[in-house]
Design a protein around this motif. Structure first.
Motif, PDB file in Angstrom:
ATOM      1  N   LEU A  49       0.696  -0.890  -0.028  1.00 50.27           N
ATOM      2  CA  LEU A  49      -0.142   0.295  -0.269  1.00 50.27           C
ATOM      3  C   LEU A  49       1.200   1.089   0.031  1.00 50.27           C
ATOM      4  CD1 LEU A  49      -2.280  -1.273   2.750  1.00 50.27           C
ATOM      5  CD2 LEU A  49      -2.795  -1.745   0.260  1.00 50.27           C
ATOM      6  N   ASP A  50       1.946   0.983  -0.322  1.00 54.22           N
ATOM      7  CA  ASP A  50       3.226   2.033   0.096  1.00 54.22           C
ATOM      8  C   ASP A  50       3.649   3.441  -1.323  1.00 54.22           C
ATOM      9  OD1 ASP A  50       3.512   2.464   2.455  1.00 54.22           O
ATOM     10  OD2 ASP A  50       4.013   0.795   3.000  1.00 54.22           O
ATOM     11  N   GLU A 160     -16.120   8.680  -1.155  1.00 52.76           N
ATOM     12  CA  GLU A 160     -15.301   8.914  -1.179  1.00 52.76           C
ATOM     13  C   GLU A 160     -14.705   7.716  -1.768  1.00 52.76           C
ATOM     14  OE1 GLU A 160     -11.315   7.997   1.136  1.00 52.76           O
ATOM     15  OE2 GLU A 160     -12.202   8.666   3.040  1.00 52.76           O
ATOM     16  N   THR A 161     -15.365   6.907  -1.849  1.00 50.39           N
ATOM     17  CA  THR A 161     -14.637   5.560  -2.927  1.00 50.39           C
ATOM     18  C   THR A 161     -15.100   6.600  -4.492  1.00 50.39           C
ATOM     19  OG1 THR A 161     -14.904   3.897  -0.984  1.00 50.39           O
ATOM     20  CG2 THR A 161     -14.411   3.070  -3.990  1.00 50.39           C
ATOM     21  N   LEU A 180      -4.574   4.975  -1.956  1.00 48.68           N
ATOM     22  CA  LEU A 180      -4.261   3.689  -0.861  1.00 48.68           C
ATOM     23  C   LEU A 180      -4.364   4.831   0.156  1.00 48.68           C
ATOM     24  CD1 LEU A 180      -1.757   2.117  -3.040  1.00 48.68           C
ATOM     25  CD2 LEU A 180      -4.766   1.442  -2.854  1.00 48.68           C
ATOM     26  N   LYS A 181      -4.559   5.522   0.171  1.00 48.56           N
ATOM     27  CA  LYS A 181      -4.544   6.518   1.737  1.00 48.56           C
ATOM     28  C   LYS A 181      -5.616   5.818   2.374  1.00 48.56           C
ATOM     29  CE  LYS A 181      -4.927  10.219   4.149  1.00 48.56           C
ATOM     30  NZ  LYS A 181      -4.954  12.204   4.739  1.00 48.56           N
ATOM     31  N   GLY A 339      -5.035  -2.554  -9.307  1.00 53.61           N
ATOM     32  CA  GLY A 339      -3.586  -2.558 -10.215  1.00 53.61           C
ATOM     33  C   GLY A 339      -2.711  -2.571  -8.919  1.00 53.61           C
ATOM     34  N   VAL A 340      -2.972  -3.160  -7.155  1.00 45.82           N
ATOM     35  CA  VAL A 340      -2.332  -2.940  -6.443  1.00 45.82           C
ATOM     36  C   VAL A 340      -1.044  -3.405  -6.531  1.00 45.82           C
ATOM     37  CG1 VAL A 340      -2.549  -2.513  -3.847  1.00 45.82           C
ATOM     38  CG2 VAL A 340      -3.715  -1.614  -5.015  1.00 45.82           C
ATOM     39  N   SER A 341      -0.407  -4.237  -6.197  1.00 43.09           N
ATOM     40  CA  SER A 341       0.803  -5.801  -6.065  1.00 43.09           C
ATOM     41  C   SER A 341       0.791  -6.373  -4.928  1.00 43.09           C
ATOM     42  CB  SER A 341       2.598  -5.049  -6.914  1.00 43.09           C
ATOM     43  OG  SER A 341       2.391  -3.998  -5.449  1.00 43.09           O
TER      44      SER A 341
END
Length: 344
Positions: A49-50, A160-161, A180-181, A339-341
């Motif tokens: 998430l970073d 928000e989403t 992703l915050k 697309g978050v790994s």
């Protein structure tokens, strides 16, 4: 450990006495909430998430107008309310850390209730998303309505989403949006809840903590080591002590506020953010926005109903035996679509 147990029992008694008049859902469902949070905790650690967030030079008017565009796409009836926020002084932007974080606040006096939105500028498109989030709090807020207490974070995080999705469609770069915050916040709150949920479960199920508590936990719920249980008790006690110290002057003037303070800054806050985010992503993936808008605008209709009934009105069935699995699938699909790994 006896001294720790004695002090924890005092704090937990104060917390539960407060929650009995404020949050029966938490008291009655701590086991189900814990099971759901454990699944979430396992899932969220699978994702990285970073990432680097790029700032930009959006002006106050840029943020205000873009948020207005998004709000109009949700419900045009919100615009007269939104347009009065600046002239009424109810909306303020902090540029140099005036506000520790963005928030909606309702100041209640004997004569009236003043609603305020404070935005701590991050100088990215995240400011737009945050303004939409806080405005939904402004819209949904109903004094003394338990359903607003339960669902306010769900509603704000849902829209928000939606706002993030809206900005993606406009071609806003991901790195300027900090998209992703919310999930980093979710990871933090899930970790906090995870660290003390077992203690709260044992206390509300079996009564005062003692050397026998570990035996009952192992017999009826889970297999964990005694050292781990005692360590969690010690850490939880230290956390409550920190909160008590931070509010020492307030408590000196009114000691009866202890249960309220410990609940609102710890137990009752963490689980509502965790549950609110899960419900928001679930409804965003499977539900209909028109139903969520109706619920937002008609919370008064649900003030005497249960959270189960309110959620069922938008197609979210908390009593579905498959709810936990469906919720995790919804989050997994949403993060994958961004697309978050994965880290594992």
């Amino acid at each position: 450990m006896n001294e720790i147990y004695t002090k924890l029992n005092y704090y937990l008694n104060e917390i539960c006495n407060y929650l009995k008049g404020k949050d029966f859902f938490l008291l009655d469902n701590i086991n189900n909430i814990s099971v759901l949070n454990d699944k979430l905790n396992n899932l969220i650690y699978e994702y990285n998430l970073d990432y680097e967030v790029k700032q930009n030079h959006l002006t106050f008017l840029d943020v205000y107008n873009l948020a207005r565009e998004i709000i109009a796409s949700i419900d045009k009836d919100y615009l007269p309310i939104y347009d009065k926020l600046v002239t009424s002084g109810e909306l303020d932007f902090g540029y140099e850390g005036e506000y520790g974080s963005s928030c909606f606040e309702a100041k209640i006096t004997k004569s009236n209730t003043q609603k305020l939105i404070n935005i701590a500028r991050e100088f990215s498109y995240r400011d737009v998303v945050t303004l939409v989030h806080e405005f939904i709090h402004y819209i949904s807020y109903k004094e003394n309505n338990i359903m607003d207490y339960y669902l306010c974070e769900f509603l704000a995080i849902y829209f928000e989403t939606y706002a993030i999705n809206y900005l993606f469609k406009k071609g806003i770069p991901k790195e300027e949006l900090d998209y992703l915050k919310r999930f980093r916040i979710l990871k933090r709150d899930s970790n906090r809840l995870y660290s003390y949920e077992v203690i709260f479960l044992v206390y509300t199920t079996f009564g005062n903590l003692s050397d026998n508590s570990y035996t009952l936990l192992k017999q009826f719920y889970m297999n964990m080591t005694k050292d781990s249980f005692e360590k969690e008790c010690k850490n939880f006690y230290k956390g409550l002590e920190v909160i008590k110290e931070e509010h020492k002057f307030e408590l000196r003037d009114n000691p009866k506020l202890l249960g309220k303070i410990l609940s609102e800054e710890f137990i009752a806050a963490d689980y509502r953010y965790v549950l609110g985010t899960i419900l928001a992503i679930y409804a965003f993936q499977y539900g209909n926005m028109k139903d969520v808008i109706y619920l937002t605008n008609h919370l008064e209709e649900f003030k005497d109903k249960s959270i189960m009934e309110a959620c069922a009105s938008i197609g979210v069935y908390l009593d579905d035996p498959e709810f936990n699995n469906k919720a995790m699938t919804a989050i997994d699909k949403y993060l994958s679509s961004l697309g978050v790994s994965k880290t594992r």
